[in-house]
Scaffold this active site. Structure first.
Site, short mmCIF file in Angstrom:
data_model
loop_
_atom_site.label_atom_id
_atom_site.label_comp_id
_atom_site.label_asym_id
_atom_site.label_seq_id
_atom_site.Cartn_x
_atom_site.Cartn_y
_atom_site.Cartn_z
N HIS A 168 -36.69 12.54 -40.89
CA HIS A 168 -36.90 12.38 -39.45
C HIS A 168 -38.38 12.28 -39.08
CE1 HIS A 168 -32.79 13.40 -39.67
NE2 HIS A 168 -32.88 14.70 -39.55
N ASP A 224 -30.42 7.82 -40.81
CA ASP A 224 -31.31 8.88 -40.36
C ASP A 224 -31.00 8.99 -38.88
OD1 ASP A 224 -33.43 10.23 -39.09
OD2 ASP A 224 -34.71 9.84 -40.83
N HIS A 225 -30.30 10.04 -38.49
CA HIS A 225 -29.74 10.03 -37.13
C HIS A 225 -30.83 10.03 -36.05
CE1 HIS A 225 -30.21 14.43 -37.11
NE2 HIS A 225 -30.09 14.38 -35.80
C1 BG6 Z 1 -30.58 17.51 -39.42
C2 BG6 Z 1 -31.06 18.69 -40.20
O1 BG6 Z 1 -30.83 16.32 -40.12
O2 BG6 Z 1 -31.23 17.45 -38.18
C3 BG6 Z 1 -30.87 19.97 -39.40
O3 BG6 Z 1 -30.37 18.78 -41.42
C4 BG6 Z 1 -31.47 19.84 -38.05
O4 BG6 Z 1 -31.42 21.07 -40.10
C5 BG6 Z 1 -31.00 18.58 -37.36
O5 BG6 Z 1 -31.09 20.99 -37.29
C6 BG6 Z 1 -31.73 18.36 -36.06
O6 BG6 Z 1 -31.13 17.31 -35.39
P1 BG6 Z 1 -31.22 17.20 -33.81
O7 BG6 Z 1 -30.57 15.89 -33.51
O8 BG6 Z 1 -30.51 18.39 -33.27
O9 BG6 Z 1 -32.68 17.22 -33.50
#
Ligand code: BG6
Length: 516
Positions: free
Chosen positions: A266, A202-203
């Site tokens: 997230h 989960d990045h």
């Molecule tokens: C991803 C989603 O996991 O996270 C995207 O699939 C979203 O829809 C993105 O735009 C948002 O990531 P960050 O790091 O730009 O907040």
């Protein structure tokens, strides 16, 4: 080859874990020609190489359905990586490029995996990768089970408890479409893999500001004593995005929607980190044990509770920063008449001793006027009002805001006396900014996470029970939305802060969404 001396001088290396070096290994990228590999994974590996954080010996193996030679594979990345330049680019590239190797193959063909095995064994000899393997599945989730099964059949996954050499598999959301399919996928992959061999990314957990939630809460003495229902009136968690369906994402997004795309993963992780109890230590299981306890007390709702507590929206055409932008229905890849939500707002309570009765408001949406992710802890007012009420004053309701991105940092709002003879108060802000306080650059989330996989540290990855609890909560909402009579997504113009129904949702608690 990485130069250990770089570690001492490179500021990026200082920002990443250095207590021990990762074992030499090969990283196999399934879907190496795809978007994730291009935009995030290979650039992250390159940055790690630049910072001297990769293991002493490594290889990066692209696995995809092309008949490329290694040179052609390398040529794909040279311009893209070079764009972000740096004076040392060519020098780092000259060390990095020979480590990029291509292995052609198709995901369901066992012979491709046998060939991959031979390639990896050859790399153990030529590149010193020591039999250790990371298999990163940067592919559409429908291939996860097949790829993992074939890896097992080809003998590429080592026995479950074998410590060395090791094999680890990385997958990324969406992991399932609901609770049942997530558990089914889990059952399938567990035929081949042990939980300890599976890294679910989960990045958001790789973001410094997200890791800072625990640092702020448990590395300081003053926050934890007031972090509970006695002092906290409400919590707002926002992940607002300006982007719509850029980069051809409409097709995927239309089958997912904001609830699966952002909330299940997230936002549930942010909620868990904000609401969890202190772990006994910072080991992977101690942290994840506490997070899962939060996810387990998420409310169990009947459909009518869902309709009362959750608002879904979909953007219509509008204007963003003075430019006309199309509505969701006009986006490429979106089915005609689609009811997929691009916005969700949720009011929930956590039924435990720390939080019972405190509303948590969550909202996320595409095509909002601003990109801003933050967590606001809103405290109760003082019990009596000694001072004159005044415009611009909070009435004593302090607010601690953790800014996840952009403008990473945290701020505390409190009242101060306006200089002068009257007893007037005005809200002021005490502010911490990463950029101003730390002279080292913040590593990209994928750098931290890829390094953790190589180090074998699963703390920032989602465990099965976390995944299941988050899906249980989200699935009850998805089920309610499918029922006849469920409210349709409320329309909001692109460039606005979401549908009016979301304002009504929060207004019922005599409060409002924070201005971003
Ligand atoms: C991803 C989603 O996991 O996270 C995207 O699939 C979203 O829809 C993105 O735009 C948002 O990531 P960050 O790091 O730009 O907040």
């Amino acid at each position: 080859m990485s130069n250990p001396d770089d570690v001492e001088t490179n500021p990026l290396a200082e920002a990443l874990p250095r207590t021990r070096a990762a074992d030499s290994c090969a990283v196999v990228l399934f879907g190496a020609t795809g978007d994730l590999a291009h935009r995030k994974l290979v650039p992250a590996l390159f940055q790690l190489a630049r910072g001297g954080s990769l293991p002493a010996e490594y290889a990066i193996v692209g696995f995809a359905r092309r008949e490329w030679a290694d040179q052609e594979f390398r040529a794909q990345y040279h311009p893209a990586l070079g764009k972000h330049g740096g004076a040392d680019f060519e020098e780092v590239w000259s060390r990095f490029a020979p480590r990029l190797v291509f292995a052609p193959g198709t995901f369901d063909d066992l012979a491709s995996y046998t060939a991959l095995k031979h390639t990896l064994e050859a790399l153990d000899r030529t590149h010193g990768t020591a039999g250790n393997r990371v298999f990163y599945l940067a592919v559409s989730p429908e291939y996860f089970a097949t790829i993992i099964a074939r890896l097992g059949e080809a003998g590429l996954i080592y026995p479950r408890q074998q410590e060395s050499p090791w094999s680890r598999v990385v997958i990324e959301k969406p992991i399932g479409r609901d609770l049942t399919s997530a558990l089914e996928l889990n059952r399938e992959v567990s035929r081949t893999l042990d939980e300890s061999q599976l890294y679910r990314i989960d990045h958001y957990l790789g973001k410094e500001t997200v890791q800072n939630i625990l640092a702020l809460r448990f590395g300081n003495g003053i926050f934890e004593p007031i972090w509970n229902r006695r002092h906290v009136k409400a919590v707002q968690i926002t992940v607002a995005e300006e982007v719509g369906m850029a980069g051809g994402r409409g097709g995927y997004y239309d089958t997912a929607g904001a609830l699966r795309d952002m909330v299940q993963n997230h936002m549930m992780q942010l909620l868990a980190l904000v609401a969890m109890e202190p772990p006994v230590d910072l080991s992977a299981d101690a942290v994840r044990n506490e997070k899962v306890k939060v996810l387990e007390v998420l409310p169990r709702w009947r459909p009518e509770d869902v309709f009362r507590s959750v608002v879904r929206g979909q953007y219509a055409a509008g204007s963003l920063h003075g430019h006309e932008v199309p509505g969701y229905h006009e986006e490429k890849g979106v089915a005609p008449g689609s009811t997929t939500e691009t916005y969700v707002a949720i009011r929930l309570e956590l039924n435990n001793w720390r939080w019972a009765g405190v509303p948590f408001f969550l909202r996320t949406g595409k095509r909002l006027p601003k990109r801003a992710s933050e967590i606001a802890i809103q405290f109760h007012k003082p019990p009596t009002a000694l001072f004159e009420p005044q415009e611009g004053s909070l009435g004593g309701a302090n607010e601690l805001v953790l800014r996840i991105q952009p403008d990473e940092g945290a701020s505390l709002r409190f009242e101060a006396k306006v200089p002068g003879s009257r007893r007037r108060l005005q809200a002021v802000r005490m502010d911490f900014r990463y950029g101003a306080s730390f002279a080292i650059p913040t590593p990209e989330a994928y750098e931290r996470l890829l390094l953790d996989v190589m180090l074998g540290d699963p703390t920032l990855f989602t465990r099965t029970d976390e995944l299941a609890s988050a899906w249980r909560f989200v699935t009850q909402i998805l089920d309610a939305w499918r029922m006849p009579g469920a409210p349709a997504p409320a329309s909001y113009p692109a460039g606005s802060f979401g549908p009016a129904a979301a304002d009504h949702l929060i207004a019922a608690d005599h409060t409002q969404w924070r201005r971003l």
